[in-house]
Scaffold this motif. Structure first.
Motif, PDB file in Angstrom:
ATOM      1  N   LYS A 168       0.847  -1.197   0.000  1.00 25.07           N
ATOM      2  CA  LYS A 168       0.000   0.000   0.000  1.00 25.07           C
ATOM      3  C   LYS A 168       0.876   1.237   0.000  1.00 25.07           C
ATOM      4  O   LYS A 168       1.900   1.306   0.687  1.00 25.07           O
ATOM      5  CB  LYS A 168      -0.918  -0.024   1.225  1.00 25.07           C
ATOM      6  N   ALA A 170       0.573   5.822  -0.708  1.00 24.24           N
ATOM      7  CA  ALA A 170      -0.207   7.012  -1.044  1.00 24.24           C
ATOM      8  C   ALA A 170       0.709   7.964  -1.788  1.00 24.24           C
ATOM      9  O   ALA A 170       1.859   8.189  -1.378  1.00 24.24           O
ATOM     10  CB  ALA A 170      -0.753   7.678   0.217  1.00 24.24           C
ATOM     11  N   SER A 188      -2.498  12.173   1.192  1.00 26.75           N
ATOM     12  CA  SER A 188      -3.822  11.576   0.987  1.00 26.75           C
ATOM     13  C   SER A 188      -4.815  12.169   1.977  1.00 26.75           C
ATOM     14  O   SER A 188      -4.451  12.820   2.959  1.00 26.75           O
ATOM     15  CB  SER A 188      -3.759  10.056   1.140  1.00 26.75           C
ATOM     16  N   SER A 192      -8.933   8.370   2.978  1.00 24.99           N
ATOM     17  CA  SER A 192      -7.976   7.348   2.554  1.00 24.99           C
ATOM     18  C   SER A 192      -7.213   6.787   3.745  1.00 24.99           C
ATOM     19  O   SER A 192      -6.981   5.577   3.841  1.00 24.99           O
ATOM     20  CB  SER A 192      -6.992   7.924   1.538  1.00 24.99           C
ATOM     21  N   ASP A 195      -9.249   4.343   5.457  1.00 23.50           N
ATOM     22  CA  ASP A 195      -9.328   3.098   4.703  1.00 23.50           C
ATOM     23  C   ASP A 195      -8.095   2.238   4.932  1.00 23.50           C
ATOM     24  O   ASP A 195      -8.178   1.001   4.933  1.00 23.50           O
ATOM     25  CB  ASP A 195      -9.491   3.402   3.216  1.00 23.50           C
ATOM     26  N   VAL A 325      -2.143  -1.604  -3.737  1.00 22.06           N
ATOM     27  CA  VAL A 325      -3.223  -0.647  -3.498  1.00 22.06           C
ATOM     28  C   VAL A 325      -2.597   0.736  -3.418  1.00 22.06           C
ATOM     29  O   VAL A 325      -1.831   1.036  -2.495  1.00 22.06           O
ATOM     30  CB  VAL A 325      -4.000  -0.955  -2.200  1.00 22.06           C
ATOM     31  N   TYR A 327      -3.213   4.867  -3.303  1.00 26.51           N
ATOM     32  CA  TYR A 327      -4.130   5.979  -3.070  1.00 26.51           C
ATOM     33  C   TYR A 327      -3.548   7.202  -3.777  1.00 26.51           C
ATOM     34  O   TYR A 327      -2.498   7.715  -3.369  1.00 26.51           O
ATOM     35  CB  TYR A 327      -4.287   6.257  -1.573  1.00 26.51           C
ATOM     36  N   THR A 359     -11.154   0.241  -9.188  1.00 20.95           N
ATOM     37  CA  THR A 359     -10.884   1.675  -9.008  1.00 20.95           C
ATOM     38  C   THR A 359     -12.037   2.252  -8.202  1.00 20.95           C
ATOM     39  O   THR A 359     -13.202   2.044  -8.547  1.00 20.95           O
ATOM     40  CB  THR A 359     -10.759   2.417 -10.351  1.00 20.95           C
ATOM     41  N   ASP A 365      -9.755  11.275  -3.200  1.00 23.67           N
ATOM     42  CA  ASP A 365      -8.686  10.474  -3.784  1.00 23.67           C
ATOM     43  C   ASP A 365      -9.227   9.351  -4.657  1.00 23.67           C
ATOM     44  O   ASP A 365     -10.421   9.003  -4.603  1.00 23.67           O
ATOM     45  CB  ASP A 365      -7.807   9.862  -2.680  1.00 23.67           C
ATOM     46  N   ARG A 367      -8.528   5.360  -5.330  1.00 25.86           N
ATOM     47  CA  ARG A 367      -7.858   4.135  -4.876  1.00 25.86           C
ATOM     48  C   ARG A 367      -7.823   3.136  -6.022  1.00 25.86           C
ATOM     49  O   ARG A 367      -8.863   2.779  -6.574  1.00 25.86           O
ATOM     50  CB  ARG A 367      -8.580   3.516  -3.681  1.00 25.86           C
ATOM     51  N   THR A 369      -6.600  -0.642  -7.164  1.00 28.13           N
ATOM     52  CA  THR A 369      -6.166  -1.965  -6.724  1.00 28.13           C
ATOM     53  C   THR A 369      -5.741  -2.757  -7.944  1.00 28.13           C
ATOM     54  O   THR A 369      -6.460  -2.792  -8.949  1.00 28.13           O
ATOM     55  CB  THR A 369      -7.297  -2.703  -5.995  1.00 28.13           C
TER      56      THR A 369
END
Length: 384
Positions: A168, A170, A188, A192, A195, A325, A327, A359, A365, A367, A369
């Motif tokens: 992950k 950002a 972010s 976000s 999340d 993932v 962001y 998406t 933002d 995100r 994946t």
């Protein structure tokens, strides 16, 4: 009663809408167990009576507790007799801390079982064969892709013998994770960041390197999610430089510190009493493969990689990133570190191509994946 080939895909048959609806509900139920069932899989089950009416639902809630089928059968009671069970994973066929689910289905009088994914664990597989031998019609493969996606961490761990790794990060729209002066709070949005706590709650372990530890002093525990199981916080600290006052060393969640196996005892004296593991290094960094093997041995089946670009590069180079993932914030910087550092890729033909699976808008933002489009080829891990 007609019996199905256990490995035949359900798509080969005319699938009634009721079957699809029931299995999709089972997939939704399975997701409720994310973060609390490891080292076991997440599994959902829906039971219908002989007329096709849903009479029981269940999911695997915690390791050592009843499996999804047992919860659903208890809810259904006598109405399960002559009915159908829809399960996201092939019913288990072994006795561990709980009994075999295949036998529980037989005892309840279920006459048809539809499951999405075959169990790749040789210790638990064979449930479909047991059911067929007893005259129960079995069908495999319904919504297999959806069920696989929801259980990807456990399936990866069984198939590859290592934890599933989700990286992950950002970044700004131009791919920067910090400004030229090093400032990064906050690129972010608050949405976000919230999340990310969900991702932590679903992971068994959260991993950072010593660079991120010294730069940001991250806490890495889950906040804002009631009842969440705290993940194991893992710090890759080759030279044992973690300061005693680091937030990651508090008692909010367990912490493992991985240091190089060639450090002398004096170098780690300040970490006495901490959960410390010595692992081989490659150059100046802990070997990614050795770390993942140690975590797998400890029962970790899913890893959230939250370190900086150098650590991410090491995992990509090792072929050990299963999901990405990102962001992306509607921000431009034009300078500053990129999200990914050297990953051993020197030409475009060797680029790690990704397949976007989702998406989503998270506050302001985006995100994204994604998963590797092809199986990555491991190379020498980079330093971190």
């Amino acid at each position: 009663m007609r019996q199905e080939d256990p490995v035949a895909t359900h798509a080969a048959h005319a699938v009634p809408d009721a079957d699809t609806r029931a299995m999709r509900r089972a997939v939704e139920l399975a997701a409720r167990g994310l973060g609390s069932t490891s080292p076991n899989p997440v599994v959902g089950c829906v039971v219908t009576d002989a007329a096709g009416t849903i009479v029981g639902e269940g999911w695997h809630q915690r390791a050592g507790g009843p499996h999804a089928e047992v919860h659903a059968l208890r809810a259904a009671g006598p109405a399960a007799r002559g009915g159908t069970a829809y399960v996201t994973l092939e019913p288990c066929n072994h006795t561990g801390r709980t009994g075999p689910c295949a036998q529980a289905l037989l005892d309840a009088g279920i006459t048809r079982v539809v499951y999405a994914v075959s169990d790749p664990n040789p210790q638990a597989s064979g449930g479909a064969a047991t059911l067929r031998a007893a005259g129960v019609a079995t069908e495999a493969g319904l919504l297999a892709d959806e069920a696989e996606a929801g259980n990807t961490a456990w399936l990866t761990s069984v198939r590859l013998g290592r934890p599933h790794v989700l990286w992950k990060y950002a970044a700004t729209l131009d791919g920067r994770i910090a400004a030229a002066d090093g400032s990064s709070r906050w690129i972010s949005s608050a949405e976000s960041r919230a999340d990310v706590h969900r991702l932590r709650a679903e992971a068994d372990a959260v991993v950072v390197g010593s660079g991120t530890l010294h730069a940001d002093d991250p806490h890495l525990a889950v906040r804002g999610i009631a009842g969440a199981t705290q993940p194991l916080r893992v710090v890759l600290d080759t030279r044992a430089t973690v300061p005693p006052a680091a937030r990651v060393l508090d008692d909010a969640a367990p912490t493992l510190i991985a240091v190089a196996d060639d450090l002398d005892e004096e170098a780690t004296r300040h970490l006495a009493g901490r959960d410390l593991v010595r692992l081989p290094r490659d150059g100046h960094g802990i070997r990614v493969e050795a770390l993942l093997a140690e975590l797998h041995r400890r029962g970790v089946r899913s890893v959230l990689l939250e370190g900086g670009p150098t650590l991410a590069g090491a995992f990509v180079a090792a072929g050990a990133v299963d999901t990405v993932v990102g962001y992306l914030a509607p921000v431009l910087l034009g300078a500053g570190p990129a999200a990914l550092a050297d990953a051993g890729i020197t030409t475009l033909t060797d680029a790690l191509r990704l397949r976007i699976t989702a998406t989503d808008r998270i506050g302001p933002d985006l995100r994204i994946t994604a998963v590797p489009a092809t199986t990555p080829v491991p190379t020498a891990p980079k330093e971190h």
